[in-house]
Design a protein around this motif. Structure first.
Motif, PDB file in Angstrom:
ATOM      1  N   PRO A  81       0.806  -1.238   0.000  1.00  0.00           N
ATOM      2  CA  PRO A  81       0.000   0.000   0.000  1.00  0.00           C
ATOM      3  C   PRO A  81       0.833   1.280   0.000  1.00  0.00           C
ATOM      4  O   PRO A  81       0.331   2.343  -0.383  1.00  0.00           O
ATOM      5  N   SER A  82       2.089   1.213   0.392  1.00  0.00           N
ATOM      6  CA  SER A  82       2.955   2.406   0.368  1.00  0.00           C
ATOM      7  C   SER A  82       3.272   2.833  -1.068  1.00  0.00           C
ATOM      8  O   SER A  82       3.697   3.968  -1.301  1.00  0.00           O
ATOM      9  N   GLY A  83       3.145   1.906  -2.030  1.00  0.00           N
ATOM     10  CA  GLY A  83       3.564   2.204  -3.400  1.00  0.00           C
ATOM     11  C   GLY A  83       5.079   2.213  -3.564  1.00  0.00           C
ATOM     12  O   GLY A  83       5.599   2.640  -4.596  1.00  0.00           O
ATOM     13  N   MET A  84       5.808   1.720  -2.558  1.00  0.00           N
ATOM     14  CA  MET A  84       7.283   1.702  -2.642  1.00  0.00           C
ATOM     15  C   MET A  84       7.809   0.488  -3.392  1.00  0.00           C
ATOM     16  O   MET A  84       8.900   0.526  -3.949  1.00  0.00           O
ATOM     17  N   ILE A  85       7.066  -0.622  -3.322  1.00  0.00           N
ATOM     18  CA  ILE A  85       7.468  -1.822  -4.063  1.00  0.00           C
ATOM     19  C   ILE A  85       6.249  -2.330  -4.846  1.00  0.00           C
ATOM     20  O   ILE A  85       5.101  -2.073  -4.457  1.00  0.00           O
ATOM     21  N   GLY A  86       6.527  -3.023  -5.945  1.00  0.00           N
ATOM     22  CA  GLY A  86       5.438  -3.517  -6.777  1.00  0.00           C
ATOM     23  C   GLY A  86       5.989  -4.354  -7.908  1.00  0.00           C
ATOM     24  O   GLY A  86       7.175  -4.705  -7.905  1.00  0.00           O
ATOM     25  N   GLU A  87       5.130  -4.664  -8.864  1.00  0.00           N
ATOM     26  CA  GLU A  87       5.542  -5.510  -9.978  1.00  0.00           C
ATOM     27  C   GLU A  87       6.168  -4.646 -11.071  1.00  0.00           C
ATOM     28  O   GLU A  87       5.571  -3.663 -11.497  1.00  0.00           O
ATOM     29  N   ASP A  88       7.353  -5.046 -11.525  1.00  0.00           N
ATOM     30  CA  ASP A  88       8.102  -4.237 -12.485  1.00  0.00           C
ATOM     31  C   ASP A  88       8.600  -5.125 -13.621  1.00  0.00           C
ATOM     32  O   ASP A  88       9.787  -5.448 -13.695  1.00  0.00           O
ATOM     33  N   PRO A  89       7.669  -5.536 -14.513  1.00  0.00           N
ATOM     34  CA  PRO A  89       8.093  -6.464 -15.563  1.00  0.00           C
ATOM     35  C   PRO A  89       9.054  -5.809 -16.547  1.00  0.00           C
ATOM     36  O   PRO A  89       8.918  -4.623 -16.850  1.00  0.00           O
ATOM     37  N   PHE A 132     -10.501  -1.581 -12.233  1.00  0.00           N
ATOM     38  CA  PHE A 132      -9.350  -0.673 -12.310  1.00  0.00           C
ATOM     39  C   PHE A 132      -9.813   0.748 -12.610  1.00  0.00           C
ATOM     40  O   PHE A 132      -9.328   1.717 -12.017  1.00  0.00           O
ATOM     41  N   GLU A 133     -10.774   0.852 -13.520  1.00  0.00           N
ATOM     42  CA  GLU A 133     -11.283   2.192 -13.865  1.00  0.00           C
ATOM     43  C   GLU A 133     -11.917   2.850 -12.639  1.00  0.00           C
ATOM     44  O   GLU A 133     -11.728   4.039 -12.367  1.00  0.00           O
ATOM     45  N   GLN A 134     -12.644   2.032 -11.884  1.00  0.00           N
ATOM     46  CA  GLN A 134     -13.302   2.548 -10.682  1.00  0.00           C
ATOM     47  C   GLN A 134     -12.265   2.976  -9.632  1.00  0.00           C
ATOM     48  O   GLN A 134     -12.374   4.038  -9.024  1.00  0.00           O
ATOM     49  N   ALA A 135     -11.241   2.172  -9.463  1.00  0.00           N
ATOM     50  CA  ALA A 135     -10.236   2.463  -8.427  1.00  0.00           C
ATOM     51  C   ALA A 135      -9.354   3.646  -8.807  1.00  0.00           C
ATOM     52  O   ALA A 135      -8.894   4.388  -7.940  1.00  0.00           O
ATOM     53  N   SER A 136      -9.118   3.831 -10.117  1.00  0.00           N
ATOM     54  CA  SER A 136      -8.138   4.846 -10.547  1.00  0.00           C
ATOM     55  C   SER A 136      -8.805   6.101 -11.101  1.00  0.00           C
ATOM     56  O   SER A 136      -8.168   7.158 -11.162  1.00  0.00           O
ATOM     57  N   GLY A 137     -10.032   5.957 -11.554  1.00  0.00           N
ATOM     58  CA  GLY A 137     -10.681   7.089 -12.223  1.00  0.00           C
ATOM     59  C   GLY A 137     -10.136   7.298 -13.631  1.00  0.00           C
ATOM     60  O   GLY A 137     -10.380   8.332 -14.249  1.00  0.00           O
ATOM     61  N   VAL A 138      -9.377   6.353 -14.147  1.00  0.00           N
ATOM     62  CA  VAL A 138      -8.795   6.481 -15.488  1.00  0.00           C
ATOM     63  C   VAL A 138      -9.483   5.498 -16.428  1.00  0.00           C
ATOM     64  O   VAL A 138      -9.706   4.342 -16.073  1.00  0.00           O
ATOM     65  N   ALA A 191      -6.422  -0.537  -6.790  1.00  0.00           N
ATOM     66  CA  ALA A 191      -5.976   0.740  -6.210  1.00  0.00           C
ATOM     67  C   ALA A 191      -4.490   0.660  -5.864  1.00  0.00           C
ATOM     68  O   ALA A 191      -3.728   1.607  -6.114  1.00  0.00           O
ATOM     69  N   ASP A 192      -4.048  -0.470  -5.314  1.00  0.00           N
ATOM     70  CA  ASP A 192      -2.641  -0.581  -4.927  1.00  0.00           C
ATOM     71  C   ASP A 192      -1.721  -0.745  -6.140  1.00  0.00           C
ATOM     72  O   ASP A 192      -0.598  -0.233  -6.140  1.00  0.00           O
ATOM     73  N   SER A 193      -2.200  -1.438  -7.175  1.00  0.00           N
ATOM     74  CA  SER A 193      -1.407  -1.519  -8.420  1.00  0.00           C
ATOM     75  C   SER A 193      -1.240  -0.125  -9.015  1.00  0.00           C
ATOM     76  O   SER A 193      -0.156   0.254  -9.461  1.00  0.00           O
ATOM     77  N   TRP A 194      -2.327   0.635  -8.992  1.00  0.00           N
ATOM     78  CA  TRP A 194      -2.320   1.982  -9.582  1.00  0.00           C
ATOM     79  C   TRP A 194      -1.426   2.922  -8.771  1.00  0.00           C
ATOM     80  O   TRP A 194      -0.654   3.710  -9.319  1.00  0.00           O
ATOM     81  N   ASN A 195      -1.514   2.828  -7.463  1.00  0.00           N
ATOM     82  CA  ASN A 195      -0.675   3.656  -6.588  1.00  0.00           C
ATOM     83  C   ASN A 195       0.801   3.411  -6.896  1.00  0.00           C
ATOM     84  O   ASN A 195       1.591   4.346  -7.061  1.00  0.00           O
ATOM     85  N   TRP A 196       1.196   2.146  -6.975  1.00  0.00           N
ATOM     86  CA  TRP A 196       2.588   1.785  -7.307  1.00  0.00           C
ATOM     87  C   TRP A 196       2.961   2.324  -8.682  1.00  0.00           C
ATOM     88  O   TRP A 196       4.008   2.939  -8.864  1.00  0.00           O
ATOM     89  N   GLN A 197       2.095   2.119  -9.672  1.00  0.00           N
ATOM     90  CA  GLN A 197       2.397   2.522 -11.040  1.00  0.00           C
ATOM     91  C   GLN A 197       2.511   4.048 -11.161  1.00  0.00           C
ATOM     92  O   GLN A 197       3.401   4.552 -11.837  1.00  0.00           O
ATOM     93  N   GLN A 198       1.638   4.752 -10.464  1.00  0.00           N
ATOM     94  CA  GLN A 198       1.690   6.221 -10.518  1.00  0.00           C
ATOM     95  C   GLN A 198       2.961   6.764  -9.882  1.00  0.00           C
ATOM     96  O   GLN A 198       3.560   7.705 -10.372  1.00  0.00           O
ATOM     97  N   PRO A 234      -0.372  -5.757 -14.883  1.00  0.00           N
ATOM     98  CA  PRO A 234       0.655  -4.760 -15.247  1.00  0.00           C
ATOM     99  C   PRO A 234       0.388  -4.120 -16.605  1.00  0.00           C
ATOM    100  O   PRO A 234       0.713  -2.949 -16.806  1.00  0.00           O
ATOM    101  N   TYR A 235      -0.244  -4.852 -17.512  1.00  0.00           N
ATOM    102  CA  TYR A 235      -0.565  -4.247 -18.815  1.00  0.00           C
ATOM    103  C   TYR A 235      -1.589  -3.128 -18.622  1.00  0.00           C
ATOM    104  O   TYR A 235      -1.422  -2.014 -19.128  1.00  0.00           O
ATOM    105  N   ILE A 236      -2.635  -3.418 -17.860  1.00  0.00           N
ATOM    106  CA  ILE A 236      -3.672  -2.397 -17.625  1.00  0.00           C
ATOM    107  C   ILE A 236      -3.051  -1.162 -16.966  1.00  0.00           C
ATOM    108  O   ILE A 236      -3.312  -0.026 -17.377  1.00  0.00           O
ATOM    109  N   SER A 237      -2.201  -1.373 -15.967  1.00  0.00           N
ATOM    110  CA  SER A 237      -1.698  -0.194 -15.259  1.00  0.00           C
ATOM    111  C   SER A 237      -0.719   0.594 -16.139  1.00  0.00           C
ATOM    112  O   SER A 237      -0.627   1.811 -16.004  1.00  0.00           O
TER     113      SER A 237
END
Ligand code: NAD
Ligand code: UD1
Length: 343
Positions: A191-199, A282-288, A329-336, A208-211
Protein backbone atom coordinates in the motif's frame (compact mmCIF):
# COMPACT_ATOMS: atom_id res chain seq x y z
CA UNK A 1 13.22 -27.34 15.74
CA UNK A 2 11.69 -24.05 16.88
CA UNK A 3 11.02 -21.05 14.68
CA UNK A 4 12.93 -18.22 16.30
CA UNK A 5 12.12 -14.71 15.12
CA UNK A 6 15.13 -12.38 15.04
CA UNK A 7 17.73 -15.05 15.93
CA UNK A 8 18.20 -17.08 12.75
CA UNK A 9 17.98 -16.02 9.14
CA UNK A 10 15.21 -16.96 6.78
CA UNK A 11 16.74 -17.54 3.37
CA UNK A 12 14.54 -15.94 0.69
CA UNK A 13 15.70 -16.95 -2.79
CA UNK A 14 14.45 -14.55 -5.46
CA UNK A 15 13.67 -12.03 -2.71
CA UNK A 16 14.32 -9.02 -4.96
CA UNK A 17 11.47 -10.09 -7.24
CA UNK A 18 7.80 -9.17 -7.12
CA UNK A 19 6.40 -11.69 -4.64
CA UNK A 20 9.65 -12.27 -2.72
CA UNK A 21 10.05 -8.56 -1.93
CA UNK A 22 6.50 -8.27 -0.55
CA UNK A 23 7.00 -11.42 1.49
CA UNK A 24 10.30 -10.06 2.84
CA UNK A 25 8.43 -6.99 4.11
CA UNK A 26 5.87 -9.17 5.89
CA UNK A 27 8.57 -11.42 7.38
CA UNK A 28 10.62 -8.47 8.63
CA UNK A 29 7.53 -6.80 10.10
CA UNK A 30 6.90 -10.07 11.98
CA UNK A 31 10.38 -9.78 13.50
CA UNK A 32 12.36 -12.16 11.27
CA UNK A 33 15.82 -11.57 9.84
CA UNK A 34 15.82 -12.09 6.11
CA UNK A 35 18.74 -13.10 3.91
CA UNK A 36 17.99 -12.64 0.21
CA UNK A 37 19.78 -14.63 -2.47
CA UNK A 38 19.05 -13.27 -5.95
CA UNK A 39 20.99 -13.11 -9.22
CA UNK A 40 19.04 -9.96 -10.24
CA UNK A 41 18.14 -11.55 -13.57
CA UNK A 42 14.59 -10.21 -13.30
CA UNK A 43 14.86 -7.58 -10.56
CA UNK A 44 16.70 -4.48 -9.44
CA UNK A 45 18.87 -4.00 -6.33
CA UNK A 46 16.95 -0.76 -5.60
CA UNK A 47 14.21 -2.91 -4.11
CA UNK A 48 16.48 -3.47 -1.08
CA UNK A 49 16.45 0.20 -0.10
CA UNK A 50 12.70 0.35 -0.73
CA UNK A 51 12.20 -2.58 1.66
CA UNK A 52 14.37 -0.73 4.16
CA UNK A 53 12.22 2.39 3.82
CA UNK A 54 9.09 0.36 4.56
CA UNK A 55 10.39 -1.82 7.40
CA UNK A 56 13.28 0.23 8.81
CA UNK A 57 15.57 -2.72 8.18
CA UNK A 58 17.68 -3.62 5.15
CA UNK A 59 17.58 -7.32 4.41
CA UNK A 60 20.94 -9.08 4.22
CA UNK A 61 21.69 -9.59 0.52
CA UNK A 62 23.86 -12.03 -1.40
CA UNK A 63 24.00 -11.54 -5.16
CA UNK A 64 24.26 -15.08 -6.43
CA UNK A 65 22.65 -17.94 -8.23
CA UNK A 66 20.79 -20.96 -6.89
CA UNK A 67 22.61 -23.07 -9.50
CA UNK A 68 25.97 -22.26 -7.90
CA UNK A 69 26.66 -25.16 -5.51
CA UNK A 70 29.85 -23.61 -4.11
CA UNK A 71 28.14 -20.29 -3.52
CA UNK A 72 25.29 -22.00 -1.68
CA UNK A 73 27.72 -23.96 0.48
CA UNK A 74 29.53 -20.75 1.43
CA UNK A 75 26.22 -19.03 2.18
CA UNK A 76 25.04 -21.77 4.54
CA UNK A 77 28.45 -21.73 6.25
CA UNK A 78 28.36 -17.99 6.78
CA UNK A 79 24.73 -17.60 7.91
CA UNK A 80 22.66 -19.57 10.39
CA UNK A 81 19.52 -20.32 8.41
CA UNK A 82 16.44 -21.92 9.94
CA UNK A 83 14.21 -22.19 6.85
CA UNK A 84 14.03 -21.25 3.20
CA UNK A 85 11.33 -19.53 1.16
CA UNK A 86 12.15 -20.40 -2.43
CA UNK A 87 10.88 -17.88 -5.01
CA UNK A 88 13.85 -17.83 -7.42
CA UNK A 89 12.88 -18.96 -10.88
CA UNK A 90 12.03 -17.89 -14.40
CA UNK A 91 8.29 -17.49 -14.95
CA UNK A 92 7.38 -16.40 -18.48
CA UNK A 93 5.30 -19.09 -20.19
CA UNK A 94 6.00 -17.97 -23.79
CA UNK A 95 9.74 -17.67 -23.15
CA UNK A 96 9.74 -21.15 -21.61
CA UNK A 97 8.32 -22.57 -24.85
CA UNK A 98 11.14 -20.88 -26.80
CA UNK A 99 13.91 -21.69 -24.32
CA UNK A 100 12.97 -24.93 -22.57
CA UNK A 101 16.53 -25.86 -21.66
CA UNK A 102 17.09 -22.55 -19.88
CA UNK A 103 13.90 -23.06 -17.91
CA UNK A 104 14.67 -26.64 -16.88
CA UNK A 105 18.22 -25.65 -15.98
CA UNK A 106 17.34 -22.54 -14.03
CA UNK A 107 14.24 -23.77 -12.25
CA UNK A 108 14.76 -27.52 -11.84
CA UNK A 109 18.56 -27.76 -11.69
CA UNK A 110 18.68 -24.62 -9.54
CA UNK A 111 16.10 -26.03 -7.12
CA UNK A 112 18.02 -29.33 -6.90
CA UNK A 113 21.22 -27.49 -5.98
CA UNK A 114 19.34 -25.51 -3.38
CA UNK A 115 17.70 -28.56 -1.80
CA UNK A 116 21.04 -30.41 -1.73
CA UNK A 117 22.74 -27.47 -0.03
CA UNK A 118 19.86 -27.21 2.47
CA UNK A 119 20.11 -30.91 3.25
CA UNK A 120 23.88 -30.62 3.72
CA UNK A 121 23.34 -27.71 6.12
CA UNK A 122 20.53 -29.52 7.98
CA UNK A 123 17.90 -26.94 6.90
CA UNK A 124 14.74 -28.94 6.26
CA UNK A 125 11.93 -26.37 6.36
CA UNK A 126 10.88 -25.02 2.99
CA UNK A 127 8.11 -22.88 1.52
CA UNK A 128 8.07 -23.27 -2.26
CA UNK A 129 6.52 -21.00 -4.92
CA UNK A 130 4.41 -23.34 -6.98
CA UNK A 131 1.60 -22.27 -9.29
CA UNK A 132 -1.96 -23.07 -10.28
CA UNK A 133 -0.42 -23.77 -13.66
CA UNK A 134 0.36 -27.31 -12.34
CA UNK A 135 -3.36 -28.11 -12.78
CA UNK A 136 -3.31 -27.37 -16.52
CA UNK A 137 -6.76 -27.35 -18.10
CA UNK A 138 -9.21 -27.61 -15.15
CA UNK A 139 -11.58 -30.59 -15.34
CA UNK A 140 -13.87 -29.05 -12.74
CA UNK A 141 -14.02 -25.81 -10.75
CA UNK A 142 -13.12 -24.64 -8.21
CA UNK A 143 -9.71 -26.33 -8.24
CA UNK A 144 -8.89 -28.24 -5.11
CA UNK A 145 -5.43 -29.54 -4.24
CA UNK A 146 -6.48 -33.08 -5.09
CA UNK A 147 -7.27 -32.17 -8.72
CA UNK A 148 -5.10 -33.96 -11.26
CA UNK A 149 -1.91 -32.23 -12.31
CA UNK A 150 -0.99 -31.76 -15.95
CA UNK A 151 1.45 -29.07 -16.97
CA UNK A 152 0.98 -27.70 -20.46
CA UNK A 153 4.21 -25.82 -21.12
CA UNK A 154 7.87 -26.04 -20.01
CA UNK A 155 7.38 -23.45 -17.25
CA UNK A 156 4.51 -25.47 -15.79
CA UNK A 157 6.55 -28.65 -16.17
CA UNK A 158 9.34 -27.16 -14.05
CA UNK A 159 6.88 -26.42 -11.22
CA UNK A 160 5.41 -29.91 -11.45
CA UNK A 161 8.85 -31.56 -11.53
CA UNK A 162 9.96 -29.59 -8.48
CA UNK A 163 6.79 -30.64 -6.63
CA UNK A 164 7.57 -34.29 -7.47
CA UNK A 165 11.18 -33.88 -6.27
CA UNK A 166 9.92 -32.39 -3.00
CA UNK A 167 7.35 -35.15 -2.51
CA UNK A 168 10.08 -37.78 -2.96
CA UNK A 169 12.41 -35.88 -0.65
CA UNK A 170 9.77 -35.75 2.10
CA UNK A 171 9.12 -39.48 1.67
CA UNK A 172 12.84 -40.24 1.95
CA UNK A 173 13.46 -38.20 5.11
CA UNK A 174 10.61 -37.66 7.53
CA UNK A 175 12.24 -34.58 9.07
CA UNK A 176 11.55 -32.44 6.02
CA UNK A 177 8.61 -30.07 6.06
CA UNK A 178 7.60 -28.54 2.74
CA UNK A 179 4.74 -26.21 1.95
CA UNK A 180 4.17 -26.01 -1.80
CA UNK A 181 2.03 -22.94 -2.37
CA UNK A 182 0.09 -22.95 -5.61
CA UNK A 183 -0.53 -19.29 -6.40
CA UNK A 184 -3.44 -18.22 -8.53
CA UNK A 185 -3.02 -14.73 -10.09
CA UNK A 186 -0.99 -12.40 -7.87
CA UNK A 187 -1.64 -8.68 -8.47
CA UNK A 188 -1.47 -5.43 -6.50
CA UNK A 189 1.37 -3.91 -4.55
CA UNK A 190 2.38 -2.82 -1.06
CA UNK A 191 0.00 0.00 0.00
CA UNK A 192 2.95 2.41 0.37
CA UNK A 193 3.56 2.20 -3.40
CA UNK A 194 7.28 1.70 -2.64
CA UNK A 195 7.47 -1.82 -4.06
CA UNK A 196 5.44 -3.52 -6.78
CA UNK A 197 5.54 -5.51 -9.98
CA UNK A 198 8.10 -4.24 -12.49
CA UNK A 199 8.09 -6.46 -15.56
CA UNK A 200 10.93 -6.13 -18.06
CA UNK A 201 9.67 -5.06 -21.50
CA UNK A 202 6.08 -5.60 -22.59
CA UNK A 203 4.06 -7.13 -19.74
CA UNK A 204 2.74 -10.66 -20.36
CA UNK A 205 0.16 -10.46 -17.59
CA UNK A 206 -3.09 -8.57 -17.44
CA UNK A 207 -2.76 -6.26 -14.40
CA UNK A 208 0.65 -4.76 -15.25
CA UNK A 209 -0.56 -4.25 -18.82
CA UNK A 210 -3.67 -2.40 -17.63
CA UNK A 211 -1.70 -0.19 -15.26
CA UNK A 212 0.84 0.66 -17.98
CA UNK A 213 -2.06 1.69 -20.25
CA UNK A 214 -3.43 3.82 -17.41
CA UNK A 215 -0.10 5.59 -16.88
CA UNK A 216 0.33 6.19 -20.62
CA UNK A 217 3.17 3.74 -21.32
CA UNK A 218 0.97 1.61 -23.61
CA UNK A 219 -1.78 2.74 -25.98
CA UNK A 220 -4.50 0.20 -25.35
CA UNK A 221 -5.09 -3.20 -23.83
CA UNK A 222 -5.60 -6.17 -26.10
CA UNK A 223 -8.28 -8.41 -24.62
CA UNK A 224 -7.40 -11.93 -25.69
CA UNK A 225 -10.77 -13.26 -26.88
CA UNK A 226 -14.41 -12.60 -25.95
CA UNK A 227 -15.77 -15.91 -27.22
CA UNK A 228 -15.01 -18.08 -24.19
CA UNK A 229 -17.95 -19.87 -22.56
CA UNK A 230 -17.94 -17.37 -19.66
CA UNK A 231 -20.39 -14.69 -18.48
CA UNK A 232 -19.00 -11.94 -20.74
CA UNK A 233 -16.92 -14.15 -23.04
CA UNK A 234 -13.53 -13.10 -21.61
CA UNK A 235 -11.17 -15.25 -19.56
CA UNK A 236 -11.88 -15.76 -15.87
CA UNK A 237 -9.19 -15.91 -13.16
CA UNK A 238 -8.76 -15.79 -9.40
CA UNK A 239 -6.80 -12.58 -8.70
CA UNK A 240 -5.10 -12.44 -5.31
CA UNK A 241 -3.57 -9.36 -3.65
CA UNK A 242 0.18 -9.80 -3.30
CA UNK A 243 -0.01 -8.71 0.37
CA UNK A 244 -2.53 -11.49 1.08
CA UNK A 245 -0.15 -13.84 -0.71
CA UNK A 246 2.81 -12.57 1.35
CA UNK A 247 0.86 -13.06 4.58
CA UNK A 248 0.01 -16.57 3.37
CA UNK A 249 3.76 -17.27 3.24
CA UNK A 250 4.23 -16.19 6.84
CA UNK A 251 1.39 -18.49 7.87
CA UNK A 252 2.87 -21.35 5.82
CA UNK A 253 6.29 -20.80 7.35
CA UNK A 254 4.85 -21.04 10.85
CA UNK A 255 2.91 -24.17 9.85
CA UNK A 256 6.10 -25.74 8.44
CA UNK A 257 7.52 -25.68 11.96
CA UNK A 258 4.44 -27.39 13.39
CA UNK A 259 4.33 -30.34 11.00
CA UNK A 260 6.44 -32.48 8.67
CA UNK A 261 5.94 -33.87 5.19
CA UNK A 262 4.85 -32.39 1.88
CA UNK A 263 1.76 -30.20 1.82
CA UNK A 264 0.39 -28.52 -1.32
CA UNK A 265 -1.92 -25.55 -0.73
CA UNK A 266 -3.86 -23.27 -3.05
CA UNK A 267 -3.34 -19.57 -2.38
CA UNK A 268 -6.29 -17.88 -4.03
CA UNK A 269 -9.44 -16.01 -3.03
CA UNK A 270 -11.93 -18.50 -4.44
CA UNK A 271 -13.53 -15.58 -6.31
CA UNK A 272 -13.67 -15.42 -10.08
CA UNK A 273 -13.24 -12.25 -12.16
CA UNK A 274 -13.30 -11.79 -15.93
CA UNK A 275 -10.88 -9.62 -17.91
CA UNK A 276 -13.58 -6.97 -18.40
CA UNK A 277 -14.49 -7.04 -14.70
CA UNK A 278 -10.86 -6.37 -13.84
CA UNK A 279 -10.77 -3.50 -16.35
CA UNK A 280 -13.94 -2.03 -14.76
CA UNK A 281 -12.56 -2.42 -11.24
CA UNK A 282 -9.35 -0.67 -12.31
CA UNK A 283 -11.28 2.19 -13.87
CA UNK A 284 -13.30 2.55 -10.68
CA UNK A 285 -10.24 2.46 -8.43
CA UNK A 286 -8.14 4.85 -10.55
CA UNK A 287 -10.68 7.09 -12.22
CA UNK A 288 -8.79 6.48 -15.49
CA UNK A 289 -10.46 5.12 -18.61
CA UNK A 290 -8.73 2.03 -20.01
CA UNK A 291 -8.82 1.78 -23.80
CA UNK A 292 -9.08 -1.76 -25.05
CA UNK A 293 -9.75 -3.81 -28.16
CA UNK A 294 -10.85 -7.40 -28.48
CA UNK A 295 -8.29 -9.54 -30.32
CA UNK A 296 -7.72 -13.26 -30.94
CA UNK A 297 -7.43 -15.69 -28.05
CA UNK A 298 -3.87 -16.14 -26.74
CA UNK A 299 -2.66 -19.64 -27.63
CA UNK A 300 -2.48 -21.89 -24.57
CA UNK A 301 -4.94 -19.82 -22.49
CA UNK A 302 -7.64 -21.55 -20.51
CA UNK A 303 -11.17 -20.15 -20.26
CA UNK A 304 -11.49 -20.11 -16.49
CA UNK A 305 -9.60 -20.97 -13.36
CA UNK A 306 -10.25 -20.28 -9.70
CA UNK A 307 -9.28 -21.82 -6.40
CA UNK A 308 -10.96 -23.77 -3.71
CA UNK A 309 -9.15 -21.97 -0.87
CA UNK A 310 -10.56 -24.02 2.01
CA UNK A 311 -7.55 -26.24 2.68
CA UNK A 312 -5.21 -23.26 3.15
CA UNK A 313 -7.74 -21.70 5.52
CA UNK A 314 -7.89 -24.89 7.54
CA UNK A 315 -4.15 -25.66 7.59
CA UNK A 316 -2.80 -22.12 7.89
CA UNK A 317 -5.63 -20.28 9.59
CA UNK A 318 -5.22 -17.74 6.79
CA UNK A 319 -7.52 -16.33 4.16
CA UNK A 320 -7.55 -13.39 1.76
CA UNK A 321 -8.67 -10.05 3.19
CA UNK A 322 -8.41 -7.76 0.17
CA UNK A 323 -10.84 -7.43 -2.74
CA UNK A 324 -10.57 -6.51 -6.42
CA UNK A 325 -10.85 -2.73 -5.89
CA UNK A 326 -8.02 -2.74 -3.34
CA UNK A 327 -5.89 -4.85 -5.71
CA UNK A 328 -6.43 -2.29 -8.48
CA UNK A 329 -5.98 0.74 -6.21
CA UNK A 330 -2.64 -0.58 -4.93
CA UNK A 331 -1.41 -1.52 -8.42
CA UNK A 332 -2.32 1.98 -9.58
CA UNK A 333 -0.67 3.66 -6.59
CA UNK A 334 2.59 1.78 -7.31
CA UNK A 335 2.40 2.52 -11.04
CA UNK A 336 1.69 6.22 -10.52
CA UNK A 337 4.53 6.64 -8.06
CA UNK A 338 6.88 4.60 -10.26
CA UNK A 339 5.76 5.10 -13.88
CA UNK A 340 8.95 3.43 -15.16
CA UNK A 341 9.11 0.84 -12.39
CA UNK A 342 12.32 0.92 -10.31
CA UNK A 343 14.23 2.81 -13.06
P1 NAD B 1 10.09 -12.41 -10.25
O1 NAD B 1 10.74 -12.69 -11.56
O2 NAD B 1 9.67 -11.02 -9.96
O3 NAD B 1 11.04 -12.90 -9.07
C1 NAD B 1 11.89 -14.01 -9.19
C2 NAD B 1 13.27 -13.60 -8.70
O4 NAD B 1 14.15 -14.73 -8.81
C3 NAD B 1 13.89 -12.48 -9.53
O5 NAD B 1 14.34 -11.45 -8.66
C4 NAD B 1 15.05 -13.15 -10.26
O6 NAD B 1 16.13 -12.25 -10.45
C5 NAD B 1 15.40 -14.29 -9.32
N1 NAD B 1 16.02 -15.45 -9.96
C6 NAD B 1 15.62 -16.11 -11.07
N2 NAD B 1 16.46 -17.13 -11.31
C7 NAD B 1 17.40 -17.14 -10.33
C8 NAD B 1 18.53 -17.95 -10.04
N3 NAD B 1 18.88 -18.96 -10.83
N4 NAD B 1 19.27 -17.68 -8.94
C9 NAD B 1 18.94 -16.64 -8.13
N5 NAD B 1 17.89 -15.82 -8.36
C10 NAD B 1 17.13 -16.07 -9.45
O7 NAD B 1 8.86 -13.40 -10.12
P2 NAD B 1 7.67 -13.41 -9.07
O8 NAD B 1 6.45 -12.99 -9.77
O9 NAD B 1 8.07 -12.71 -7.82
O10 NAD B 1 7.54 -14.97 -8.81
C11 NAD B 1 8.22 -15.61 -7.75
C12 NAD B 1 8.00 -17.09 -7.85
O11 NAD B 1 6.60 -17.37 -7.83
C13 NAD B 1 8.53 -17.73 -9.14
O12 NAD B 1 9.09 -18.98 -8.83
C14 NAD B 1 7.30 -17.89 -9.99
O13 NAD B 1 7.42 -18.95 -10.90
C15 NAD B 1 6.24 -18.17 -8.94
N6 NAD B 1 4.89 -17.79 -9.39
C16 NAD B 1 4.65 -16.52 -9.79
C17 NAD B 1 3.38 -16.16 -10.24
C18 NAD B 1 3.09 -14.76 -10.70
O14 NAD B 1 2.06 -14.54 -11.31
N7 NAD B 1 3.93 -13.77 -10.45
C19 NAD B 1 2.35 -17.11 -10.25
C20 NAD B 1 2.63 -18.41 -9.83
C21 NAD B 1 3.91 -18.73 -9.38
C1 UD1 C 1 -0.31 -16.62 -16.93
C2 UD1 C 1 0.43 -17.87 -17.34
C3 UD1 C 1 0.43 -18.84 -16.17
C4 UD1 C 1 1.06 -18.18 -14.95
C5 UD1 C 1 0.28 -16.93 -14.64
C6 UD1 C 1 0.91 -16.26 -13.47
C7 UD1 C 1 0.05 -18.06 -19.77
C8 UD1 C 1 -0.58 -18.86 -20.87
N1 UD1 C 1 -0.21 -18.46 -18.51
O1 UD1 C 1 -1.60 -17.02 -16.57
O2 UD1 C 1 1.16 -20.00 -16.48
O3 UD1 C 1 1.05 -19.05 -13.85
O4 UD1 C 1 0.30 -16.07 -15.78
O5 UD1 C 1 1.04 -14.94 -13.56
O6 UD1 C 1 0.81 -17.14 -20.03
N2 UD1 C 1 -5.15 -11.13 -20.84
C9 UD1 C 1 -5.58 -10.24 -21.82
N3 UD1 C 1 -4.70 -9.32 -22.28
C10 UD1 C 1 -3.41 -9.23 -21.85
C11 UD1 C 1 -2.97 -10.13 -20.84
C12 UD1 C 1 -3.87 -11.08 -20.38
O7 UD1 C 1 -6.72 -10.29 -22.24
O8 UD1 C 1 -2.64 -8.38 -22.32
C13 UD1 C 1 -6.12 -12.11 -20.30
C14 UD1 C 1 -5.73 -13.56 -20.49
O9 UD1 C 1 -6.20 -14.06 -21.70
C15 UD1 C 1 -6.38 -14.20 -19.26
C16 UD1 C 1 -6.33 -13.10 -18.19
O10 UD1 C 1 -6.18 -11.89 -18.91
O11 UD1 C 1 -7.72 -14.49 -19.53
C17 UD1 C 1 -5.18 -13.25 -17.22
O12 UD1 C 1 -3.97 -13.37 -17.94
P1 UD1 C 1 -2.53 -13.39 -17.23
O13 UD1 C 1 -2.42 -12.24 -16.31
O14 UD1 C 1 -1.49 -13.52 -18.29
O15 UD1 C 1 -2.57 -14.70 -16.33
P2 UD1 C 1 -2.89 -16.22 -16.75
O16 UD1 C 1 -3.29 -16.35 -18.14
O17 UD1 C 1 -3.81 -16.75 -15.73
Amino acid sequence: MKLNPSKDFLLVTGGCGYIGSHTTVVLQKAGFQVLILDNLKNSKPKVLSRIQEITGQRPEFVEGDIRDAKGLEALFQKYRVSACLHFAGLKAVGESVEQPLNYYENNVQGSLQLFKAMKEAGVKRLVFSSSATVYGQPKSLPLSESASRQAENPYGQTKLMIEHILEDLCRSDLDWSVMSLRYFNPVGAHPSGMIGEDPLGIPNNLMPYISQVAVGRRKKLQVFGNDYPTSDGTGIRDYIHVMDLAEGHLAALRAAFESTGFQALNLGTGKAASVLELVQAFEQASGVKIDYEIVQRRPGDIAECWADPRLAREKLNWSCQRGLIEMCADSWNWQQKNPQGYD
